[in-house]
Design a protein around this motif. Structure first.
Motif, PDB file in Angstrom:
ATOM      1  N   TYR A  51      16.619 -11.632 -17.674  1.00 13.93           N
ATOM      2  CA  TYR A  51      17.627 -11.844 -16.626  1.00 13.93           C
ATOM      3  C   TYR A  51      19.018 -12.130 -17.205  1.00 13.93           C
ATOM      4  O   TYR A  51      19.899 -12.616 -16.504  1.00 13.93           O
ATOM      5  CB  TYR A  51      17.210 -12.977 -15.684  1.00 13.93           C
TER       6      TYR A  51
ATOM      7  N   TYR B 183      22.049 -10.953 -17.488  1.00  9.66           N
ATOM      8  CA  TYR B 183      22.801  -9.829 -16.918  1.00  9.66           C
ATOM      9  C   TYR B 183      24.066  -9.516 -17.715  1.00  9.66           C
ATOM     10  O   TYR B 183      24.532  -8.380 -17.707  1.00  9.66           O
ATOM     11  CB  TYR B 183      23.135 -10.068 -15.444  1.00  9.66           C
TER      12      TYR B 183
ATOM     13  N   LEU C 269      22.934  -7.125 -20.254  1.00  9.33           N
ATOM     14  CA  LEU C 269      22.688  -5.816 -19.627  1.00  9.33           C
ATOM     15  C   LEU C 269      23.994  -5.048 -19.438  1.00  9.33           C
ATOM     16  O   LEU C 269      24.067  -3.848 -19.706  1.00  9.33           O
ATOM     17  CB  LEU C 269      21.985  -6.003 -18.283  1.00  9.33           C
TER      18      LEU C 269
ATOM     19  N   ASP D 102      21.325   0.073 -16.603  1.00 14.05           N
ATOM     20  CA  ASP D 102      21.629  -1.312 -16.999  1.00 14.05           C
ATOM     21  C   ASP D 102      22.576  -1.980 -16.012  1.00 14.05           C
ATOM     22  O   ASP D 102      22.413  -3.156 -15.660  1.00 14.05           O
ATOM     23  CB  ASP D 102      22.216  -1.341 -18.410  1.00 14.05           C
TER      24      ASP D 102
ATOM     25  N   GLU E  38      20.653  -2.952 -12.844  1.00 16.47           N
ATOM     26  CA  GLU E  38      19.831  -4.143 -13.006  1.00 16.47           C
ATOM     27  C   GLU E  38      20.699  -5.399 -13.053  1.00 16.47           C
ATOM     28  O   GLU E  38      20.332  -6.445 -12.484  1.00 16.47           O
ATOM     29  CB  GLU E  38      18.990  -4.028 -14.279  1.00 16.47           C
ATOM     30  N   ALA E  39      21.853  -5.319 -13.720  1.00 15.67           N
ATOM     31  CA  ALA E  39      22.758  -6.475 -13.770  1.00 15.67           C
ATOM     32  C   ALA E  39      23.223  -6.850 -12.371  1.00 15.67           C
ATOM     33  O   ALA E  39      23.281  -8.043 -12.020  1.00 15.67           O
ATOM     34  CB  ALA E  39      23.948  -6.171 -14.674  1.00 15.67           C
TER      35      ALA E  39
ATOM     36  N   LEU F 107      20.462  -8.584 -10.436  1.00 14.38           N
ATOM     37  CA  LEU F 107      20.293  -9.970 -10.860  1.00 14.38           C
ATOM     38  C   LEU F 107      21.458 -10.852 -10.417  1.00 14.38           C
ATOM     39  O   LEU F 107      21.279 -12.028 -10.110  1.00 14.38           O
ATOM     40  CB  LEU F 107      20.146 -10.040 -12.382  1.00 14.38           C
ATOM     41  N   ASN F 108      22.659 -10.281 -10.415  1.00  9.20           N
ATOM     42  CA  ASN F 108      23.853 -11.056 -10.045  1.00  9.20           C
ATOM     43  C   ASN F 108      24.787 -10.155  -9.233  1.00  9.20           C
ATOM     44  O   ASN F 108      25.626  -9.455  -9.791  1.00  9.20           O
ATOM     45  CB  ASN F 108      24.571 -11.569 -11.294  1.00  9.20           C
TER      46      ASN F 108
END
Length: 559
Positions: free
Chosen positions: A321, A323, A326, A345, A348-349, A352-353
């Motif tokens: 996690y 980020y 990432l 990437d 996904e970042a 997560l945020n």
């Protein structure tokens, strides 16, 4: 001896004296630069080893060596750090201020000066400096933590919660940040949130007596008397024999803090060395992940993308996690033109945020490269919505708006980017291209020259942009063949004469000055090296034909 012979003899003697003087002056400058670098290195080593008295003496000696402004700024900054550690806050504040005056790009000095103000008790000045530093770097966990402490002193509980939350976002293993956030939440009456933060603080540092005491208070407010008594008992048992924070973790964290400062200041080798040392200590997973990420950032600063990717991979493996790692890995993939991996990437970042404005901005450039202008525009709009002071978001959005032929809106965004970061080169380059597209060639040239003035170490693509404009601008007010040759030649040297596009630009620069033999030679080299789309090759071959007919290249601005 005849009069003519005497004249020749005198002229020869004069030339020899001039040559000797030039050589002596060159040796003098070389030796002085070497002595300056050695003095700064010794002082920096003493500071790293926490020998602050020696560091102060060595920085004092360095300042006697007639340093140029950039090095003098670094020296005052280093001495200010040592003075802060020795409790000499007034002297530290003076030196941080001098460092910023000599070199405004040492923005980390705002952090240092703010901390010195805070230790001295001048909270307004500290707050101002922290705000300025966070304008440049919104991922500085220690600065959010320090500013959160100011909000606690001012009893501005909600703002304290925001800053400690940001500190945790940047440094997820800071038990003290969880503790202070729990304290502020308790003051606000948000007992569930306070309890969750205190639980996290205790799980990270089971010997944190104050956290047990405060958690007992929260339990009592919630009517959980048995839990309150348990925490009070634990606090009593721990209080007489509570050991200090475990030194290996503290040491590793301090090394990582120093590595981050070195990386932000562009001292990439130093940052790598500090990260290596931090990774030799016993680190928890979040800090270890950040250590690999910071070392990856330093390798990225050296444009060593493969080694950067290896470190980013490790950072994400340890802490999935993370980020920030990432986003940075996405940036490295983008540099290697692996845009699918880069976009994954960023996706996904953002998952997560969702407030990760940099990820939106960078993902937009992948969409832009793929020709998906609508998604690029949407991402950039979200980026500047999340952070209205994010200059790069405005600058990149202006590029997308220009491609969409919304030139007025593009200029508004470009002006915003320049206003937000007037000392940065990139916004001026973007606005110059926009003004060229609007056929405002003299204004475009002025912006290109402002960009050149603000660029300390211009990279090859930056040099190529400027050189191409100076060589091919359709209006005389924008052209400067000699300057174009200088810039393109420097770019070719940086890329070891292997960059097709810079050779193409250098050929156009020679053509602008009327040196068609050199233009034909460099254009032929560019074509021979080129390995890409056929339409680009066709354009290069058309320019070669122009030079053979002794015609310069004139490029009408596109969108």
């Amino acid at each position: 001896m005849s009069r003519t012979t005497k004249i020749i003899w005198a002229a020869g003697t004069t030339l020899l004296l001039i040559s000797a003087g030039v050589i002596a002056l060159t040796l003098f400058w070389f030796q002085r630069d070497r002595a300056q670098n050695l003095a700064l290195q010794k002082a920096g080593n003493a500071l790293t080893q926490k020998d602050f008295e020696s560091a102060l003496a060595l920085y004092d000696q360095a300042l006697q060596l007639h340093l140029p402004p950039t090095k003098a700024g670094e020296t005052y900054y280093g001495r200010a750090n040592a003075e802060t550690e020795k409790g000499r806050y007034d002297e530290a504040i003076r030196d941080y201020s001098e460092a910023l005056r000599l070199n405004p790009k040492i923005v980390v000095a705002y952090w240092g000066r703010g901390y010195a103000f805070q230790l001295k008790g001048d909270l307004d000045s500290a707050f101002s400096d922290y705000a300025e530093y966070l304008r440049h770097d919104q991922n500085a966990g220690r600065v959010y933590f320090n500013r959160g402490g100011i909000y606690l002193q001012r009893k501005e509980w909600a703002k304290a919660v925001e800053d400690f939350s940001e500190s945790i976002r940047c440094e997820p293993e800071r038990s003290d940040a969880y503790f202070h956030r729990g304290s502020a939440l308790a003051e606000l009456g948000e007992l569930d949130g306070a309890l969750a933060s205190l639980d996290a603080a205790i799980s990270m540092n089971p010997t944190l007596v104050a956290a047990y005491q405060l958690r007992a208070t929260v339990h009592r407010k919630r009517g959980e008397l048995e839990r309150a008594r348990t925490d009070e008992l634990l606090a009593t048992k721990l209080a007489p024999s509570t050991p200090p924070i475990v030194s290996p973790i503290q040491s590793g964290t301090q090394l990582l803090d120093e590595a981050r400062l070195a990386e932000m200041a562009g001292r990439f080798d130093e940052a790598i060395d500090l990260c290596d040392k931090a990774l030799e200590t016993k680190l928890g997973p979040p800090i270890m992940s950040n250590a690999y990420m910071t070392r990856g950032n330093a390798f990225a600063g050296k444009r060593d993308w493969d080694r950067a990717l290896r470190d980013y991979d490790e950072a994400v493996r340890i802490q999935p996690y993370n980020y920030d790692a990432l986003v940075n890995r996405g940036n490295a993939y983008a540099q290697k033109k692996e845009r699918d991996k880069s976009t994954r990437d960023y996706d996904e970042a953002i998952r997560l945020n969702p407030k990760m404005f940099q990820a939106y901005c960078n993902r937009a450039m992948n969409y832009f490269a793929a020709g998906d202008l609508d998604r690029a525009l949407a991402d950039l709009t979200e980026s500047v919505r999340l952070n209205p002071k994010f200059a790069e978001g405005y600058s990149r959005r202006s590029i997308v708006l220009l491609r969409l032929k919304r030139k007025d809106a593009a200029l508004t965004d470009s002006d915003s980017a320049v206003r937000l970061t007037p000392d940065s080169a990139e916004p001026y380059v973007v606005r110059a291209r926009l003004r060229s597209a609007r056929r405002e060639f003299s204004l475009a040239r002025a912006d290109f020259e402002r960009a050149l003035e603000r660029s300390r170490e211009p990279h090859s693509s930056f040099l190529n942009s400027l050189a191409w404009f100076f060589a091919t601008c359709p209006d005389q007010s924008g052209r400067d063949g000699k300057k174009s040759i200088q810039l393109a030649t420097k770019g070719c040297e940086l890329t070891k004469w292997k960059d097709t596009h810079l050779l193409d630009t250098l050929a156009a620069a020679f053509a602008e000055t009327g040196d068609y033999d050199q233009a034909i030679r460099r254009q032929s080299e560019a074509i021979q090296l080129y390995d890409g789309p056929a339409d680009v090759r066709s354009g290069m071959e058309k320019r070669l034909a122009l030079y053979r007919q002794h015609h310069p290249c004139r490029e009408e601005p596109g969108d």
